[in-house]
Scaffold this motif. Structure first.
Motif, PDB file in Angstrom:
ATOM      1  N   LEU A  69       0.788  -1.245  -0.178  1.00 11.73           N
ATOM      2  CA  LEU A  69      -0.013   0.111  -0.053  1.00 11.73           C
ATOM      3  C   LEU A  69       0.907   1.335  -0.017  1.00 11.73           C
ATOM      4  O   LEU A  69       0.642   2.293  -0.709  1.00 11.73           O
ATOM      5  N   VAL A  70       1.982   1.240   0.747  1.00  4.77           N
ATOM      6  CA  VAL A  70       2.652   2.541   0.770  1.00  4.77           C
ATOM      7  C   VAL A  70       3.201   2.884  -0.428  1.00  4.77           C
ATOM      8  O   VAL A  70       3.533   4.103  -0.610  1.00  4.77           O
ATOM      9  N   LYS A  71       3.364   1.871  -1.279  1.00  4.57           N
ATOM     10  CA  LYS A  71       4.015   2.424  -2.843  1.00  4.57           C
ATOM     11  C   LYS A  71       2.842   2.550  -3.968  1.00  4.57           C
ATOM     12  O   LYS A  71       3.092   2.948  -5.050  1.00  4.57           O
ATOM     13  N   HIS A  72       1.573   2.343  -3.367  1.00  3.58           N
ATOM     14  CA  HIS A  72       0.424   2.371  -4.246  1.00  3.58           C
ATOM     15  C   HIS A  72       0.205   4.033  -4.796  1.00  3.58           C
ATOM     16  O   HIS A  72       0.002   4.809  -3.895  1.00  3.58           O
ATOM     17  N   PRO A  73       0.124   4.181  -5.931  1.00  4.10           N
ATOM     18  CA  PRO A  73      -0.268   5.485  -6.519  1.00  4.10           C
ATOM     19  C   PRO A  73      -1.427   6.147  -5.845  1.00  4.10           C
ATOM     20  O   PRO A  73      -1.561   7.602  -5.809  1.00  4.10           O
ATOM     21  N   GLN A  74      -2.298   5.383  -5.577  1.00  4.19           N
ATOM     22  CA  GLN A  74      -3.757   5.859  -4.888  1.00  4.19           C
ATOM     23  C   GLN A  74      -3.815   6.129  -3.611  1.00  4.19           C
ATOM     24  O   GLN A  74      -4.841   6.234  -2.858  1.00  4.19           O
ATOM     25  N   VAL A  75      -2.695   5.791  -2.889  1.00  2.37           N
ATOM     26  CA  VAL A  75      -2.462   5.822  -1.397  1.00  2.37           C
ATOM     27  C   VAL A  75      -1.379   7.059  -0.897  1.00  2.37           C
ATOM     28  O   VAL A  75      -0.477   7.269  -1.432  1.00  2.37           O
ATOM     29  N   LYS A 119     -14.068  11.296   1.130  1.00  2.00           N
ATOM     30  CA  LYS A 119     -15.030  10.248   1.500  1.00  2.00           C
ATOM     31  C   LYS A 119     -15.626   9.299   0.292  1.00  2.00           C
ATOM     32  O   LYS A 119     -15.629   8.150   0.423  1.00  2.00           O
ATOM     33  N   GLU A 120     -15.920  10.072  -0.759  1.00  2.00           N
ATOM     34  CA  GLU A 120     -16.399   9.447  -2.102  1.00  2.00           C
ATOM     35  C   GLU A 120     -15.583   8.294  -2.472  1.00  2.00           C
ATOM     36  O   GLU A 120     -15.829   7.176  -2.736  1.00  2.00           O
ATOM     37  N   GLU A 121     -14.336   8.478  -2.443  1.00  2.00           N
ATOM     38  CA  GLU A 121     -13.424   7.643  -3.073  1.00  2.00           C
ATOM     39  C   GLU A 121     -13.168   6.527  -2.140  1.00  2.00           C
ATOM     40  O   GLU A 121     -12.743   5.400  -2.381  1.00  2.00           O
ATOM     41  N   ALA A 122     -13.027   7.140  -0.756  1.00  2.00           N
ATOM     42  CA  ALA A 122     -12.821   5.839   0.106  1.00  2.00           C
ATOM     43  C   ALA A 122     -14.200   4.887   0.107  1.00  2.00           C
ATOM     44  O   ALA A 122     -13.851   3.822   0.265  1.00  2.00           O
ATOM     45  N   PHE A 123     -15.140   5.482   0.048  1.00  2.00           N
ATOM     46  CA  PHE A 123     -16.609   4.710   0.013  1.00  2.00           C
ATOM     47  C   PHE A 123     -16.355   3.627  -1.161  1.00  2.00           C
ATOM     48  O   PHE A 123     -16.643   2.426  -1.298  1.00  2.00           O
ATOM     49  N   LYS A 124     -15.688   4.257  -2.357  1.00  2.00           N
ATOM     50  CA  LYS A 124     -15.825   3.586  -3.327  1.00  2.00           C
ATOM     51  C   LYS A 124     -14.829   2.284  -3.500  1.00  2.00           C
ATOM     52  O   LYS A 124     -14.957   1.219  -4.036  1.00  2.00           O
ATOM     53  N   VAL A 125     -13.741   2.462  -2.614  1.00  2.00           N
ATOM     54  CA  VAL A 125     -12.690   1.408  -2.466  1.00  2.00           C
ATOM     55  C   VAL A 125     -13.477   0.430  -1.742  1.00  2.00           C
ATOM     56  O   VAL A 125     -13.564  -0.774  -1.797  1.00  2.00           O
ATOM     57  N   LEU A 126     -14.041   0.939  -0.442  1.00  2.00           N
ATOM     58  CA  LEU A 126     -14.903  -0.153   0.349  1.00  2.00           C
ATOM     59  C   LEU A 126     -16.099  -1.046  -0.478  1.00  2.00           C
ATOM     60  O   LEU A 126     -15.993  -2.244  -0.151  1.00  2.00           O
ATOM     61  N   LYS A 155      -7.249  -4.054  -6.968  1.00  2.00           N
ATOM     62  CA  LYS A 155      -8.318  -3.624  -7.919  1.00  2.00           C
ATOM     63  C   LYS A 155      -9.147  -2.812  -7.421  1.00  2.00           C
ATOM     64  O   LYS A 155      -9.790  -1.789  -8.219  1.00  2.00           O
ATOM     65  N   ALA A 156      -9.550  -2.629  -6.092  1.00  2.00           N
ATOM     66  CA  ALA A 156     -10.422  -1.767  -5.498  1.00  2.00           C
ATOM     67  C   ALA A 156     -10.012  -0.422  -5.591  1.00  2.00           C
ATOM     68  O   ALA A 156     -10.572   0.598  -6.075  1.00  2.00           O
ATOM     69  N   LEU A 157      -8.443  -0.218  -5.455  1.00  2.00           N
ATOM     70  CA  LEU A 157      -8.023   1.038  -5.502  1.00  2.00           C
ATOM     71  C   LEU A 157      -7.891   1.552  -7.034  1.00  2.00           C
ATOM     72  O   LEU A 157      -8.036   2.686  -7.415  1.00  2.00           O
ATOM     73  N   LYS A 158      -7.680   0.807  -7.895  1.00  2.00           N
ATOM     74  CA  LYS A 158      -7.708   1.075  -9.276  1.00  2.00           C
ATOM     75  C   LYS A 158      -8.914   1.829  -9.753  1.00  2.00           C
ATOM     76  O   LYS A 158      -9.171   2.447 -10.704  1.00  2.00           O
TER      77      LYS A 158
END
Ligand SMILES: Cc1ncc(COP(=O)(O)O)c(C=O)c1O
Length: 426
Positions: free
Chosen positions: A306-312, A350-357, A420-423
């Motif tokens: 996660l620490v290297k992920h572009p969406q994090v 929140k919107e993006e976080a919920f999308k991941v969830l 996949k969820a982060l993408k």
């Protein structure tokens, strides 16, 4: 079973062994149960006395603990007071905690916290606590304890001088320092040794300041404090101790004297844990070390991914702390492993976080933690939704934060699921 209470050798039949070995047999003597290798479940509300004299004696010892001679405890009376499954799991918890003299099982983590506080504190006493604590604990401090004139003060940083400032300000009325370390969900460590020193410094002959630690996140495998001068070690056993997300339970460990007061209070308020739940927790304690080790290995791999992920944006995880960070020093001093809990901040709100969830399929969207399965949640809008905006801001609990309790699944499956969820928010 009354004989059981006199000899008590089975509380720890292998005192020379390590906790992982002792826990298997502690608390249970097969000779009392037809040599059944595993403890039966004692589904009875009441116990027969061999004689009326026994009944009288047991009641006397139960209601007047001060009259007990060393090692003596009342025989079994009634399952709200005591039950073999309660006693067995308590003995197992004691062997898992070097330095602890006794344990009390409670029907939930929150019940372990509230029962301990209500049993040991009095109106006018004050609590200083590390913030944030679990949302339910915070709510109990604010909304329930205040009714009993017990007031609590939050410290928003692990800096010990902030605790000292409050100890000076409320000198003479502080009765407890309550620490949750690492904090839920911000994963901040508090120096427990430093807190114990402060409690000693500001205790008086009239008022000893108790140090209570909620050890749910890393104990008993990666954090042991009972031999480090704390007074109470508290757990939500719903988490790693139960370990399978199929029960609600709690524990408090400490000195015989304090635990006796808590147990007497527990009986009176009726905070009893049912025998099957105790049996499940006893069984789970046998595997807690291997479960926590596997969860922790998985969490380390996921944190590094996660620490290297572009969406994090950033990841909070003890296994990522680096030398030079004061948190690293505390972690190294008091923890032997990083554990299963991590929080990460995604790029967005929140919107993006919920999308991941909403797009994970292996991780399960649910609160709680410490189970065999990986659980994912949004602290700001779920577990900690009752916390004020001010407190959330002070503790960096933003809408971009997601909490993960990593389970025992295959780490790569979990990483692919999160990727996949982060993408979906890329
Ligand atoms: C750190 C911590 N302490 C206490 C509790 C309360 O435990 P329970 O739900 O078993 O009452 C929780 C629950 O999530 C927790 O995370």
């Amino acid at each position: 079973m009354s004989e059981h209470n006199k000899k008590e050798w089975w509380k720890n039949p292998h005192p020379e062994c390590k906790p992982e070995t002792s826990v298997i047999s502690a608390g249970y003597d097969p000779a009392f149960s037809e040599m059944s290798a595993k403890q039966p479940i004692f589904t009875t509300s009441t116990f027969m006395f061999k004689t009326a004299e026994d009944g009288e004696k047991f009641f006397r010892l139960a209601t007047h603990p001060e009259e007990r001679t060393d090692g003596e405890s009342p025989g079994l009376i009634y399952s709200r007071l005591n039950n073999p499954n309660m006693e067995i799991v308590e003995d197992k918890m004691v062997v898992m905690h070097p330095g602890a003299q006794a344990a009390a099982v409670l029907p939930s983590g929150l019940s372990a916290i509230s029962t301990s506080i209500l049993a040991l504190l009095h109106p006018g006493d004050q609590i200083i606590y590390s913030a944030p604590v679990y949302g339910g604990t915070e709510h109990m401090f604010d909304a329930i304890l205040t009714k009993f004139d017990i007031h609590s003060h939050a410290v928003h940083s692990p800096e010990l001088d902030q605790y000292e400032e409050l100890l000076k300000k409320h000198k003479g009325s502080v009765k407890m320092i309550f620490i949750e370390t690492p904090t839920n969900p911000t994963i901040v460590h508090t120096d427990v040794e430093g807190i114990v020193k402060l409690a000693k410094k500001y205790s008086t002959p009239e008022k000893k300041i108790l140090v209570a630690v909620d050890n749910t996140f890393l104990g008993p495998v990666y954090q042991k404090f009972c031999d480090k001068g704390i007074d109470l070690c508290i757990y939500s056993a719903t988490k790693f101790i139960g370990g399978h997300s199929d029960l609600i339970g709690g524990f408090v460990l400490g000195s015989k004297a304090d635990i006796q007061v808590i147990k007497s209070f527990r009986s009176v308020i009726g905070a009893t844990t049912d025998p099957f739940c105790c049996w499940l927790m006893s069984r789970s304690l046998e595997t807690i070390t291997i479960r926590m080790e596997r969860c922790s290995e998985n969490a380390q791999k996921i944190a590094e991914f996660l620490v290297k992920h572009p969406q994090v944006e950033k990841v909070r995880y003890p296994g990522l702390l680096k030398k030079g960070d004061p948190q690293y020093d505390i972690y190294k001093k008091q923890c032997t492993g990083p554990g299963a809990l991590l929080s990460f901040y995604i790029k967005g709100g929140k919107e993006e976080a919920f999308k991941v969830l909403n797009n994970v399929h292996v991780c399960r969207l649910a609160v709680s933690l410490g189970g065999t399965e990986t659980l994912i949640e949004h602290p700001r809008r779920m577990t900690h939704s009752e916390m004020t905006d001010e407190l959330c801001a002070a503790t960096d609990m933003t809408d971009s934060m997601i909490r993960l309790s990593v389970g025992v699944e295959d780490a790569d499956d979990l990483i692919n699921d999160l990727d996949k969820a982060l993408k979906t928010i890329a």
